[in-house]
Design a protein around this motif. Structure first.
Motif, PDB file in Angstrom:
ATOM      1  N   MET A   1       0.839  -1.192   0.000  1.00  0.00           N
ATOM      2  CA  MET A   1       0.000   0.000   0.000  1.00  0.00           C
ATOM      3  C   MET A   1       0.882   1.252   0.000  1.00  0.00           C
ATOM      4  SD  MET A   1      -2.767   1.339   2.826  1.00  0.00           S
ATOM      5  CE  MET A   1      -3.482  -0.242   2.945  1.00  0.00           C
ATOM      6  N   ALA A   2       0.535   2.235  -0.817  1.00  0.00           N
ATOM      7  CA  ALA A   2       1.319   3.459  -0.879  1.00  0.00           C
ATOM      8  C   ALA A   2       1.132   4.285   0.394  1.00  0.00           C
ATOM      9  CB  ALA A   2       0.900   4.289  -2.095  1.00  0.00           C
ATOM     10  N   ILE A   3       2.185   4.956   0.830  1.00  0.00           N
ATOM     11  CA  ILE A   3       2.116   5.832   1.995  1.00  0.00           C
ATOM     12  C   ILE A   3       1.867   7.245   1.514  1.00  0.00           C
ATOM     13  CG2 ILE A   3       3.403   6.764   3.953  1.00  0.00           C
ATOM     14  CD1 ILE A   3       4.927   4.176   4.097  1.00  0.00           C
ATOM     15  N   LEU A   4       0.819   7.895   2.028  1.00  0.00           N
ATOM     16  CA  LEU A   4       0.454   9.253   1.635  1.00  0.00           C
ATOM     17  C   LEU A   4       0.944  10.238   2.686  1.00  0.00           C
ATOM     18  CD1 LEU A   4      -3.187   8.654   0.357  1.00  0.00           C
ATOM     19  CD2 LEU A   4      -1.074   8.689  -0.953  1.00  0.00           C
ATOM     20  N   PHE A   5       1.514  11.356   2.230  1.00  0.00           N
ATOM     21  CA  PHE A   5       2.042  12.357   3.133  1.00  0.00           C
ATOM     22  C   PHE A   5       1.304  13.673   2.918  1.00  0.00           C
ATOM     23  CE2 PHE A   5       5.496   9.391   2.365  1.00  0.00           C
ATOM     24  CZ  PHE A   5       5.956   9.141   3.654  1.00  0.00           C
ATOM     25  N   SER A   6       1.051  14.379   4.013  1.00  0.00           N
ATOM     26  CA  SER A   6       0.507  15.723   3.915  1.00  0.00           C
ATOM     27  C   SER A   6       1.622  16.678   3.521  1.00  0.00           C
ATOM     28  CB  SER A   6      -0.073  16.154   5.265  1.00  0.00           C
ATOM     29  OG  SER A   6       0.974  16.279   6.218  1.00  0.00           O
ATOM     30  N   ARG A   7       1.262  17.925   3.147  1.00  0.00           N
ATOM     31  CA  ARG A   7       2.283  18.907   2.783  1.00  0.00           C
ATOM     32  C   ARG A   7       3.210  19.181   3.965  1.00  0.00           C
ATOM     33  NH1 ARG A   7       1.924  21.605  -1.893  1.00  0.00           N
ATOM     34  NH2 ARG A   7       0.039  21.377  -3.160  1.00  0.00           N
ATOM     35  N   GLU A   8       2.626  19.193   5.178  1.00  0.00           N
ATOM     36  CA  GLU A   8       3.442  19.442   6.366  1.00  0.00           C
ATOM     37  C   GLU A   8       4.452  18.306   6.564  1.00  0.00           C
ATOM     38  OE1 GLU A   8       0.200  19.608   6.233  1.00  0.00           O
ATOM     39  OE2 GLU A   8      -0.215  21.755   6.516  1.00  0.00           O
ATOM     40  N   GLN A   9       4.004  17.066   6.355  1.00  0.00           N
ATOM     41  CA  GLN A   9       4.906  15.929   6.506  1.00  0.00           C
ATOM     42  C   GLN A   9       6.003  15.947   5.439  1.00  0.00           C
ATOM     43  OE1 GLN A   9       1.761  12.992   6.390  1.00  0.00           O
ATOM     44  NE2 GLN A   9       2.238  12.327   8.480  1.00  0.00           N
ATOM     45  N   LEU A  11       7.191  18.589   4.006  1.00  0.00           N
ATOM     46  CA  LEU A  11       8.123  19.651   4.366  1.00  0.00           C
ATOM     47  C   LEU A  11       9.075  19.179   5.455  1.00  0.00           C
ATOM     48  CD1 LEU A  11       9.090  22.571   4.133  1.00  0.00           C
ATOM     49  CD2 LEU A  11       7.314  23.225   5.783  1.00  0.00           C
ATOM     50  N   LEU A  12       8.510  18.465   6.432  1.00  0.00           N
ATOM     51  CA  LEU A  12       9.341  17.943   7.518  1.00  0.00           C
ATOM     52  C   LEU A  12      10.386  16.970   6.974  1.00  0.00           C
ATOM     53  CD1 LEU A  12       9.989  17.603  10.526  1.00  0.00           C
ATOM     54  CD2 LEU A  12       8.203  15.843  10.642  1.00  0.00           C
ATOM     55  N   ILE A  13       9.962  16.127   6.059  1.00  0.00           N
ATOM     56  CA  ILE A  13      10.897  15.165   5.466  1.00  0.00           C
ATOM     57  C   ILE A  13      11.999  15.896   4.712  1.00  0.00           C
ATOM     58  CG2 ILE A  13      11.111  13.384   3.693  1.00  0.00           C
ATOM     59  CD1 ILE A  13       8.271  12.480   4.557  1.00  0.00           C
ATOM     60  N   SER A  14      11.630  16.968   4.009  1.00  0.00           N
ATOM     61  CA  SER A  14      12.632  17.741   3.276  1.00  0.00           C
ATOM     62  C   SER A  14      13.643  18.360   4.231  1.00  0.00           C
ATOM     63  CB  SER A  14      11.956  18.837   2.442  1.00  0.00           C
ATOM     64  OG  SER A  14      11.088  18.275   1.487  1.00  0.00           O
ATOM     65  N   VAL A  15      13.148  18.853   5.362  1.00  0.00           N
ATOM     66  CA  VAL A  15      14.031  19.430   6.373  1.00  0.00           C
ATOM     67  C   VAL A  15      14.987  18.362   6.908  1.00  0.00           C
ATOM     68  CG1 VAL A  15      14.144  20.454   8.681  1.00  0.00           C
ATOM     69  CG2 VAL A  15      12.447  21.266   7.036  1.00  0.00           C
ATOM     70  N   LYS A 232      10.727   6.263   0.385  1.00  0.00           N
ATOM     71  CA  LYS A 232       9.346   6.277  -0.120  1.00  0.00           C
ATOM     72  C   LYS A 232       8.833   7.707  -0.271  1.00  0.00           C
ATOM     73  CE  LYS A 232       8.068   1.652   1.436  1.00  0.00           C
ATOM     74  NZ  LYS A 232       7.240   0.812   2.326  1.00  0.00           N
ATOM     75  N   ALA A 233       9.263   8.595   0.639  1.00  0.00           N
ATOM     76  CA  ALA A 233       8.899  10.012   0.502  1.00  0.00           C
ATOM     77  C   ALA A 233       9.553  10.604  -0.742  1.00  0.00           C
ATOM     78  CB  ALA A 233       9.323  10.782   1.748  1.00  0.00           C
ATOM     79  N   MET A 234      10.806  10.250  -0.969  1.00  0.00           N
ATOM     80  CA  MET A 234      11.493  10.739  -2.164  1.00  0.00           C
ATOM     81  C   MET A 234      10.826  10.204  -3.431  1.00  0.00           C
ATOM     82  SD  MET A 234      15.464  10.385  -0.889  1.00  0.00           S
ATOM     83  CE  MET A 234      16.214  11.360  -2.166  1.00  0.00           C
ATOM     84  N   ARG A 235      10.352   8.960  -3.358  1.00  0.00           N
ATOM     85  CA  ARG A 235       9.651   8.394  -4.513  1.00  0.00           C
ATOM     86  C   ARG A 235       8.366   9.157  -4.783  1.00  0.00           C
ATOM     87  NH1 ARG A 235       7.676   2.300  -3.989  1.00  0.00           N
ATOM     88  NH2 ARG A 235       6.380   3.328  -2.425  1.00  0.00           N
TER      89      ARG A 235
END
Length: 511
Positions: A1-9, A11-15, A232-235
């Motif tokens: 199952m794909a993992i969905l991230f909010s914009r806030e999440q 942004l946090l991952i990018s940080v 997975k976030a980068m994907r």
């Protein structure tokens, strides 16, 4: 199952990525300035990830240094994952043979190599057993096996040697690794699809598919060592290595589906010119109801393609590099080949000596040289397993359900406790009996280059025959010189290619 991230999440991952980049620069510079322990520190929150990232550029040697200091076993803690890193032969035997059912590839391995999901490379249990049984039945075909040997011999004579002759006549430096990559892609694809892609030809066509397969292995290594949520976030964001991998997936899918569609339309077992019947692997699968789904068939074929390509394609550049640097060993191999070659010359054969697969079958020293190359430079430097239920390793270490186990083949070759004080030396004699007439038995849990236990590589013998055919022809007909000033080091990948290629000059040998 794909993992969905909010914009806030996101942004946090990018940080977090930026933070890790700073950590990388800091720890890489600090590791150079202190001659202290190589073992990574266990930091709050990030645990050992900063140390791993700081040394990622040299990961295989870094793992070897860790395991040398730690005594063949080490626990690596990174966010969201507990890793047991080992090169202990006793543990390897336990993992691959004694209790192999408790150490599957696992779901995360299938996710890492998602383009092959469902293929034999990524599956476990009954699904793996069915696929292996099917593949072994395909390999049992005498026509296929003899065809693969003949294909190798013909491509050496009509592709590899003419190219090398031209380069030698012009004294032109060239990248041996690229040439071998083209040669081995053709060698793997021809019996798989019944069609020769002819990447090694006079016009040197695009290597897009071969490069895309290399990308799968490079990004696969990145996915192995990074927390799953990061890659997975980068994907999802289509950034970094995942952007490159997405493009590679499209190239690979396009190529394999084109091959499958051609086979469905043309049917049968036909070579390029349509004149000679060939037994190919795809013909054995195309009408099998178990592989009616094109995506599953593609995943299966890609697994087989990589298996047939990577062992030979990574090993040949390393052995040519080693032999060019070790003229004494090269001389022994030529002495072993001399009786066969002399007979061919006496029979009035062409100036280029080609060694038939049957003629190299009993060449013991040549095989020892290949095995020694595979020991020091295994085509797959790391194997990965997952712990199904809690267990205790023969080394006494506890592993727990869900833990990741990384087995470093590259490190095992460099352990004095496994191979002796000369473990880092290239020494084919370590494989020979006292009289030098036969190979010594070395258990597969110590020499893991063809895997071990139930998952032992079914194509091992074919790969050895093909490598012997290539090496014998090249070393007999040419002198090899490595161009000075190169940095020869492993690429950061799941296969042990050379990071910067291998520039060589050949000279036609007078015999």
């Amino acid at each position: 199952m794909a993992i969905l991230f909010s914009r806030e999440q996101e942004l946090l991952i990018s940080v977090v990525f930026v933070f890790l980049a700073f950590l990388y620069l800091y720890f890489r510079s600090s590791s150079r300035s202190h001659g202290q322990s190589v073992l990574p520190a266990d930091w709050p929150v990030m645990h050992m990830l900063p140390g791993v990232i700081a040394n990622l550029h040299n990961a295989h040697d870094y793992f070897a240094a860790i395991l040398t200091e730690a005594g063949h076993n080490f626990r690596v803690h990174i966010p969201q994952r507990h890793i047991f890193l080992t090169c202990d032969p006793g543990n390897v035997r336990h993992i691959f043979t004694t209790n192999h059912a408790n150490f599957p590839k696992g779901r995360e391995f299938a996710a890492i190599f998602d383009i092959m999901d469902g293929g034999i490379f990524t599956v476990d249990g009954e699904q793996w057993r069915r696929q292996r049984t099917k593949f072994q039945s395909v390999l049992s075909s005498p026509g296929l096996v003899s065809g693969m040997a003949a294909c190798c011999r013909d491509k050496v004579e009509n592709g590899l040697l003419p190219f090398f002759t031209h380069m030698a006549s012009t004294d032109t430096p060239f990248d041996m690794q690229e040439v071998i990559s083209r040669f081995v892609f053709d060698l793997a694809a021809t019996p798989l699809f019944g069609v020769d892609p002819s990447l090694l030809s006079s016009d040197m066509p695009s290597m897009d598919v071969a490069v895309a397969m290399d990308t799968v292995m490079e990004v696969g290594f990145f996915r192995h060592v990074m927390p799953a949520t990061c890659w997975k976030a980068m994907r999802r964001l289509n950034i970094g290595p995942e952007r490159k991998l997405d493009a590679a997936h499209k190239v690979i899918r396009g190529f394999f589906m084109e091959m499958i569609e051609k086979k469905k339309i043309n049917g049968g077992r036909v070579c390029n010119d349509g004149e000679q019947e060939h037994v190919d692997v795809l013909s054995s699968y195309i009408n099998d109801p178990d592989y009616a789904d094109d995506d599953l068939l593609r995943a299966k074929l890609l697994s087989l393609m990589l298996g047939g390509r990577d062992t030979i394609g990574t090993t040949l550049p390393w052995i040519f590099y080693i032999l060019a640097k070790n003229p004494n060993i090269l001389s022994i191999i030529r002495n072993e080949l001399s009786p066969i070659a002399s007979h061919k010359v006496a029979m009035g054969k062409s100036s280029m000596v080609i060694f038939e697969p049957e003629e190299t079958k009993h060449l013991v020293y040549l095989k020892a040289a290949l095995y020694e190359t595979l020991r020091l430079y295994p085509s797959a430097p790391i194997e990965r397993k997952t712990v199904a239920t809690d267990d205790i390793m023969p080394s006494g270490h506890e592993v727990h359900t869900g833990d990741t186990i990384l087995i470093s083949l590259y490190s095992m070759a460099r352990m004095e406790g496994v191979w002796g004080k000369d473990c880092r030396d290239y020494n084919p004699h370590r494989w020979l009996s006292e009289d030098g007439n036969k190979l010594m038995y070395v258990p597969s849990h110590k020499f893991l280059s063809f895997n071990s236990g139930p998952r032992m590589c079914p194509g091992k013998d074919i790969a050895v025959v093909q490598m012997k055919t290539v090496v014998a022809a090249v070393v007999w007909n040419f002198d090899m010189e490595v161009v000075e000033g190169q940095s020869i080091q492993p690429k950061l990948s799941c296969t042990l290619q050379m990071k910067n290629g291998l520039t060589m000059i050949l000279k036609k040998r007078e015999t």
